[in-house]
Enzyme design. Structure first.
Site, PDB file in Angstrom:
ATOM      1  N   SER A 133       0.826  -1.207   0.000  1.00  0.00           N
ATOM      2  CA  SER A 133       0.000   0.000   0.000  1.00  0.00           C
ATOM      3  C   SER A 133       0.857   1.254   0.000  1.00  0.00           C
ATOM      4  CB  SER A 133      -0.929   0.022   1.207  1.00  0.00           C
ATOM      5  OG  SER A 133      -0.290   0.571   2.322  1.00  0.00           O
ATOM      6  N   LYS A 146       1.806   4.166   8.043  1.00  0.00           N
ATOM      7  CA  LYS A 146       1.005   4.987   7.151  1.00  0.00           C
ATOM      8  C   LYS A 146       1.368   6.454   7.313  1.00  0.00           C
ATOM      9  CE  LYS A 146      -3.075   1.977   6.945  1.00  0.00           C
ATOM     10  NZ  LYS A 146      -3.099   1.777   5.490  1.00  0.00           N
TER      11      LYS A 146
END
Lengths: 206, 206
Positions: free
Chosen positions: A121, A158
């Site tokens: 991701s 993230k």
DNA sequence: AATAGAACCATACAAATGTATGGTATGTAT
DNA sequence: ATACATACCATACATTTGTATGGTTCTATT
């Protein structure tokens, strides 16, 4: 060119490398203590042998003056605390589960630690499976920075976005939805800031 | 929390950080010599002041026992020897043209150096513009490894493939043709092996 | 004018550190 | 059996190193 080291000499050299990757090369006394020698002379003689065989270079008269001649050819195993998901969360392990070999160029200080990345991701941030992220738990996270966070006992890496009353965790990959953290969220903990990404390109030689 | 450092104290702290990123934290005598003090006591007093203000921690009685308390929050400028093209060759500069700030986690030994990557031909190897490649000039290049080479005074970073009588330099990006080097090629020089790639994610704080 | 801090020096000292020498024991190659 | 390298120890010594104390000069503040 270089003669072989005896087992004891190799042990001492390994110790030098290990200490070197921390911060200081040890003194003769420290080496002696570590190996249980009652005398620095024993260490001195071993070091002379190791130097004669070309593995170290000693700076005469200078304390802690041992240099590793193979410096960058040497890779040091560093503990990896766990794997961290770029996409879906993975478990972070309490103790070291694995090691990665970093060149001696990488010096890992006490309060920093390493995590291995899994998932894709973050590919738009150029972080990929197998990369090592270096995490600093003592740094103040700013909006926009990459962070490692624990959500319900699972760890993710993230990009952190601070908003009015919400903290959002974004993936660079648009396939993944941002995670919204209310300030009252109980099972959320910020682990640290990703200060760097390292990827080993060449393996140990010699 | 921390008081401000005086100019001199800041200079000494900078020197500590600089030396720290090389190999050893200096002794009082070495610091004194560097700044032209005739006496270690002067240094001692400055160090005590710096410690009082919380920037370092000293290990009493231990030689070279200075620790930087901000360790990983600190980024050290390292000289970058030049830019290296992933696709088309770029010039390598004789002297440092730029610096990158690496966290103190990165310790750059003497015979290793840094290059900044430009171009996108290595994107399939996950190396991108702005990344710092760490190059070891003293390592034997093996087939399949990434190397930095100089071709007609221009530098490239590519994957090295050794064949019978030819050395080939491959880009990961299929848009670029492999470069073939005959063994008799005059204007070709292997600079070193890329041992790692580093990317700074977070900038200096404090 | 008095006070305080910063910056520097000289001197002194104990402990740490690197170094050298001579000795003992053990195993291995010749 | 001899020679040699390895491995360890005790002892000794000169520097190096960290530390402490007292003193001087300068500047800024009260």
């Amino acid at each position: 060119m270089q003669k072989e080291l005896t087992k004891i000499q190799q042990n001492i050299l390994d110790y030098l490398v290990e200490q070197r990757s921390k911060s200081r090369t040890p003194t003769l006394a420290e080496i002696a203590k570590h190996f249980g020698y009652k005398n620095r002379s024993t260490v001195q003689q071993h070091l002379q042998a190791i130097e004669r065989k070309g593995f170290i270079k000693r700076n005469p008269k200078i304390s802690r003056g041992i240099e590793l001649t193979f410096e960058n050819n040497y890779f040091i195993p560093h503990p990896v605390l766990g794997e961290v998901a770029a996409g879906n969360p993975l478990t972070i392990y309490p103790d070291s589960i694995d090691t990665v070999e970093l060149p001696t160029i990488a010096h890992v200080p006490n309060d920093s630690f390493l995590l291995k990345v899994k998932g894709d991701s973050l590919k738009d941030a150029y972080i990929f499976t197998g990369d090592i992220v270096i995490v600093n738990p003592n740094m103040e996270a700013e909006s926009g920075q990459f962070v490692v966070a624990v959500l319900d006992n699972e760890a993710v890496v993230k990009r952190l976005i601070k908003k009015e009353n919400v903290i959002e965790l974004h993936s660079e990959n648009p396939e993944y939805e941002p995670i919204k953290i209310e300030k009252t969220h109980s099972n959320f903990q910020l682990v640290g800031v990703v200060i760097g990404v390292y990827r080993t390109m060449a393996k140990k030689v010699g």
